[in-house]
Design an enzyme around this catalytic site. Structure first.
Site, mmCIF file in Angstrom:
data_model
loop_
_atom_site.group_PDB
_atom_site.id
_atom_site.type_symbol
_atom_site.label_atom_id
_atom_site.label_comp_id
_atom_site.label_asym_id
_atom_site.label_seq_id
_atom_site.Cartn_x
_atom_site.Cartn_y
_atom_site.Cartn_z
ATOM 1 N N ASP A 57 0.652 -1.311 0.144
ATOM 2 C CA ASP A 57 0.068 -0.024 0.038
ATOM 3 C C ASP A 57 0.792 1.395 0.035
ATOM 4 O O ASP A 57 1.726 1.514 0.747
ATOM 5 C CB ASP A 57 -0.853 0.014 1.376
ATOM 6 N N GLU A 239 -10.493 -2.514 4.418
ATOM 7 C CA GLU A 239 -9.077 -1.885 4.639
ATOM 8 C C GLU A 239 -9.154 -0.362 4.082
ATOM 9 O O GLU A 239 -9.862 -0.116 3.034
ATOM 10 C CB GLU A 239 -8.075 -2.813 4.093
HETATM 11 C C1 FRU Z 1 -3.826 -3.572 2.971
HETATM 12 C C2 FRU Z 1 -3.317 -4.115 4.029
HETATM 13 C C3 FRU Z 1 -3.680 -2.965 4.995
HETATM 14 C C4 FRU Z 1 -2.497 -3.364 6.233
HETATM 15 C C5 FRU Z 1 -1.291 -3.548 5.108
HETATM 16 C C6 FRU Z 1 -0.200 -4.526 5.628
HETATM 17 O O1 FRU Z 1 -3.255 -4.075 1.550
HETATM 18 O O2 FRU Z 1 -3.710 -5.366 4.284
HETATM 19 O O3 FRU Z 1 -4.800 -3.336 5.743
HETATM 20 O O4 FRU Z 1 -2.470 -2.162 6.814
HETATM 21 O O5 FRU Z 1 -1.934 -4.003 4.034
HETATM 22 O O6 FRU Z 1 0.913 -4.467 4.797
#
Ligand code: FRU
Length: 539
Positions: A57, A239
């Site tokens: 992300d 998320e």
């Molecule tokens: C989304 C996610 C978020 C988390 C991160 C972990 O892709 O799963 O929810 O904070 O990636 O790397």
């Protein structure tokens, strides 16, 4: 004599051995020689990717003193997901990026999961001074020990600050700022200053809802409300929310947009981002009445959602904070991959890239306001040789780009299509590689949808989920004309169609680079016109 003979033999043997070794070594250096950085197979040339290793992300996007900061979920020790850090890069123009040292490292409280950053202009946190306001990063601590021990309280929200333009960061010693009350998925805080209610607003994902909190100083937070249990898709984990206002000229008012990523459950499988349009009164996000019907459960109980991107490869995207008022843009970037296969895609030194930055606006429709996406204008600074396509009638195929065998297509392709015959069943573009791969992106009149077909686009042996079927997206505008605004960058394609109302972002891994593009029309005649521009490498 004998000794001489033996010495000779030994000498020859040693010499021969060394010769073989040398040859072996030279073979070895040949096979082990790494391709030059950013010249690796499939490496995007005008999309951001980390120098090496794993990225997911985008995080902490904030603009301050001429620099767009881009932090990202990063694991510096492997090209597969692991203990999360915040990697860091900056840009002055949203297209050229400079890699900076890792900004946040995991510690005894856990991995550093996704989050956001803001400029604390009035020094409400007290970490800087009003003259030199601090940057504040708001992130989730993910405590692996707690997770392994089977607790539900292993994620909570924390902050860190920087008083040197984001170059170094200090974690707040009063962390966490929002401890976990016992909700398993409790993460991805995004903060915005709301001038109307004069407070910081934080949204984050908590189970099947978005939680909204308010604060005066970014340290003490008050729960304001929850949103979403009854709306949108809940086919996966919620998320990475983002909540921000957008001005709608036609209605002379601000609407609030809530982005929300979900994994799995996307329209074409796996990870994807949905959004909601409504109002925010400083406490609650309330859906626009017209939007509600598009995202509430249908009479049969089926979930409905409105998607930001119909492709398989645009996830966890959010927008930049503190873009100056004079600029006024709401700029989005997403992670160009999908949890279904992100960890196994066939790239070598690095894994994953970001989408091209997009500017988000609203347009009015009979079903209420909807998001429109456009490439940021800065992309134009990379556009080189340009050629115009005069209106051309095509009833079979028409060559658009031919790079020659050694050059990959790296282009901005803008096309306008006019359907001239009722018999046209589909039209679009095909990418070809010298190795015989082909990728098709088009519109099917028979099915009434856009489609992306990467089933013959090269390597998909790494995952059954990558190319098992065509991926489709709805056509949102009526009429007999259509437009495609397309970016092609070696291993990715991003389509904005219907004047930016429809986005479709997809990856592919051709056996040899795609070096040719043709336009096709099946069943009847389509008139095509537009422009083709080569996009320069940013590396
Ligand atoms: C989304 C996610 C978020 C988390 C991160 C972990 O892709 O799963 O929810 O904070 O990636 O790397």
């Amino acid at each position: 004599m004998k000794t001489r003979f033996y010495t000779g033999i030994v000498f020859c043997a040693i010499f021969g051995f060394l010769l073989i070794q040398c040859q072996d070594m030279s073979n070895e250096t040949e096979t082990l020689a790494k391709p030059e950085l950013y010249q690796e197979r499939h490496r995007p040339q005008f999309h951001f990717s980390p120098k090496e290793k794993w990225m997911n992300d985008p995080n902490g996007m904030v603009y301050y003193q001429g620099e767009y900061h881009l932090f990202y979920q990063y694991y510096p020790d492997s090209s597969v997901w692991g203990p999360m850090h915040w990697g860091h890069a900056i840009s002055r123009d949203l297209v050229h990026w400079e890699h900076l040292p890792i900004a946040l490292y995991p510690d005894s409280s856990g991995y550093i999961f996704s989050g956001s950053a803001v400029v604390d202009w009035n020094n409400s946190s007290g970490f800087g001074t009003p003259e030199e306001p601090p940057l504040i990063a708001i992130f989730t601590y993910h405590d692996v020990k707690g997770e392994k021990a089977g607790t539900n309280t292993f994620q909570d929200q924390a902050i860190a600050y920087s008083i040197d333009n984001g170059r170094t960061w200090t974690k707040y010693d009063g962390n966490p700022v929002i401890p976990n009350p016992g909700i398993r998925d409790f993460r991805d805080p995004k903060v915005i200053w709301d001038p109307e209610s004069e407070q910081w607003i934080m949204v984050f994902a908590a189970g099947n809802q978005v939680k909204i909190y308010g604060s005066q100083n970014l340290k003490k937070w008050r729960h304001l409300s929850d949103f979403g249990e009854e709306y949108g898709s809940h086919a996966g984990v919620w998320e990475c929310p983002d909540l921000f206002p957008l001005w709608l000229e036609e209605e002379q008012k601000h609407h609030w947009v809530l982005l929300l990523s979900i994994n799995p459950g996307g329209p074409n499988g796996g990870s994807a981002t949905q959004y909601f349009v409504g109002d925010f009164d400083g406490r609650q996000f309330v859906l626009d009445e017209r939007f509600r019907t598009a995202v509430e459960k249908s009479k049969t109980g089926a979930e409905q959602a409105v998607w930001l991107d119909y492709g398989r490869d645009n996830y966890a995207g959010v927008t930049w904070a503190d873009v100056p008022k004079e600029d006024g843009r709401r700029i989005f970037i997403g992670w160009m991959s999908n949890w279904d296969y992100a960890k196994v895609v066939p790239t070598e030194t690095w894994r994953s890239a970001m989408t091209c930055p997009r500017s988000l606006t609203l347009r009015p429709t009979i079903a209420g306001p909807r998001l429109v996406q456009n490439w940021v204008d800065e992309l134009k600074t990379l556009e080189r040789v340009s050629s115009e396509i005069p209106p051309t009638k095509v009833s079979n195929t028409f060559d658009l780009i031919d790079q020659g065998p050694d050059e990959a297509v790296q282009s901005h392709v803008e096309l306008k299509m006019k359907i001239l015959s009722e018999d046209v069943s589909s039209f679009g573009i095909t990418l070809f590689s010298a190795a015989g791969d082909s990728y098709i992106l088009g519109y099917s009149i028979a099915d009434g949808h856009f489609f992306s077909d990467r089933r013959k686009a090269g390597d998909h042996s790494f995952s059954d989920e990558f190319a098992s079927e065509k991926h489709v997206g709805p056509h949102l505008l009526a009429g007999d004309t259509m437009n495609f605004d397309i970016l092609i960058d070696r291993s990715s394609i991003e389509l904005l169609a219907d004047n930016g109302s429809l986005a479709l972002t997809e990856l592919f891994f051709p056996t040899s680079d795609f070096n040719r593009v043709t336009f096709f029309s099946h069943g009847g005649e389509v008139e095509v016109s537009g422009s083709l521009k080569k996009v320069a490498s940013i590396w």
